[in-house]
Write a protein that holds these residues in place. Structure first.
Motif, PDB file in Angstrom:
ATOM      1  N   THR A   1      -4.769   9.655   1.884  1.00 21.77           N
ATOM      2  CA  THR A   1      -5.412   8.827   0.874  1.00 21.77           C
ATOM      3  C   THR A   1      -4.566   7.576   0.702  1.00 21.77           C
ATOM      4  N   THR A   2      -5.176   6.423   0.878  1.00 17.61           N
ATOM      5  CA  THR A   2      -4.465   5.154   0.730  1.00 17.61           C
ATOM      6  C   THR A   2      -4.689   4.621  -0.680  1.00 17.61           C
ATOM      7  N   ILE A   3      -3.615   4.129  -1.271  1.00 17.80           N
ATOM      8  CA  ILE A   3      -3.641   3.649  -2.655  1.00 17.80           C
ATOM      9  C   ILE A   3      -3.133   2.208  -2.687  1.00 17.80           C
TER      10      ILE A   3
ATOM     11  N   GLN B   1      -0.069  26.381   0.473  1.00 19.21           N
ATOM     12  CA  GLN B   1      -1.062  25.316   0.606  1.00 19.21           C
ATOM     13  C   GLN B   1      -0.582  24.195   1.516  1.00 19.21           C
ATOM     14  N   GLY B   2       0.730  24.009   1.655  1.00 18.99           N
ATOM     15  CA  GLY B   2       1.256  22.953   2.511  1.00 18.99           C
ATOM     16  C   GLY B   2       2.236  22.079   1.782  1.00 18.99           C
ATOM     17  N   GLY B   3       2.070  20.759   1.921  1.00 19.59           N
ATOM     18  CA  GLY B   3       3.004  19.830   1.315  1.00 19.59           C
ATOM     19  C   GLY B   3       2.378  18.465   1.118  1.00 19.59           C
ATOM     20  N   LEU B   4       3.152  17.590   0.455  1.00 24.68           N
ATOM     21  CA  LEU B   4       2.708  16.230   0.181  1.00 24.68           C
ATOM     22  C   LEU B   4       3.815  15.249   0.529  1.00 24.68           C
ATOM     23  N   ILE B   5       3.418  14.080   0.984  1.00 25.95           N
ATOM     24  CA  ILE B   5       4.344  12.991   1.286  1.00 25.95           C
ATOM     25  C   ILE B   5       3.770  11.732   0.662  1.00 25.95           C
ATOM     26  N   ILE B   6       4.626  10.923   0.049  1.00 22.95           N
ATOM     27  CA  ILE B   6       4.240   9.587  -0.375  1.00 22.95           C
ATOM     28  C   ILE B   6       4.942   8.629   0.568  1.00 22.95           C
ATOM     29  N   ALA B   7       4.144   7.824   1.267  1.00 26.19           N
ATOM     30  CA  ALA B   7       4.671   6.869   2.234  1.00 26.19           C
ATOM     31  C   ALA B   7       4.359   5.448   1.769  1.00 26.19           C
TER      32      ALA B   7
ATOM     33  N   MET C   1       0.823  -1.185   0.000  1.00 28.47           N
ATOM     34  CA  MET C   1       0.000   0.000   0.000  1.00 28.47           C
ATOM     35  C   MET C   1       0.867   1.248   0.000  1.00 28.47           C
ATOM     36  N   LEU C   2       0.362   2.246  -0.638  1.00 27.51           N
ATOM     37  CA  LEU C   2       0.970   3.574  -0.609  1.00 27.51           C
ATOM     38  C   LEU C   2      -0.007   4.510   0.068  1.00 27.51           C
ATOM     39  N   HIS C   3       0.532   5.542   0.673  1.00 24.46           N
ATOM     40  CA  HIS C   3      -0.314   6.543   1.314  1.00 24.46           C
ATOM     41  C   HIS C   3       0.143   7.918   0.850  1.00 24.46           C
ATOM     42  N   LEU C   4      -0.800   8.704   0.404  1.00 23.63           N
ATOM     43  CA  LEU C   4      -0.546  10.088   0.041  1.00 23.63           C
ATOM     44  C   LEU C   4      -0.981  10.932   1.237  1.00 23.63           C
ATOM     45  N   LEU C   5      -0.010  11.556   1.884  1.00 22.86           N
ATOM     46  CA  LEU C   5      -0.276  12.398   3.048  1.00 22.86           C
ATOM     47  C   LEU C   5      -0.229  13.848   2.591  1.00 22.86           C
TER      48      LEU C   5
END
Length: 101
Positions: A81-83, A47-53, A1-5
């Motif tokens: 969001t979980t992918i 707006q902030g930021g993004l992380i892919i975990a 699984m990947l997570h978009l934070l």
């Protein structure tokens, strides 16, 4: 699984500034552990930021997000969001420990 934070500032960038050093240490720690694959500011940065975990379940991703110094200081919040990847570029498959279609 990947997570978009997705990190969204809840106050101004100026309010977040005193916490940047601790936030960067938080990012560095999770990049070193291999949990964060990509992190960065959005454009525009207000707006902030993004992380892919990767490599963790949803509950762990939520726990990690809650530990961010921006969250503790109440200057940011996360939407996760979980992918479940259906297709992956072959160059990423090894990094993500996934089989390519």
């Amino acid at each position: 699984m990947l997570h978009l934070l997705r990190l969204e500032y809840t106050k101004s960038e100026q309010a977040a500034e005193p916490h940047i050093k601790d936030h960067v240490a938080f990012l560095d720690r999770h990049h070193a552990a291999g949990t964060f694959l990509v992190s960065g500011q959005t454009v525009p940065s207000e707006q902030g930021g993004l992380i892919i975990a990767a490599g963790v379940d949803r509950a762990t991703a939520e726990k990690i997000a809650a530990e961010d110094p921006f969250v503790h200081a109440d200057v940011g919040r996360y939407t996760i969001t979980t992918i479940v990847p259906g297709r992956t570029h072959p160059d990423l498959a090894g990094l993500l420990a996934l089989d390519t279609p």
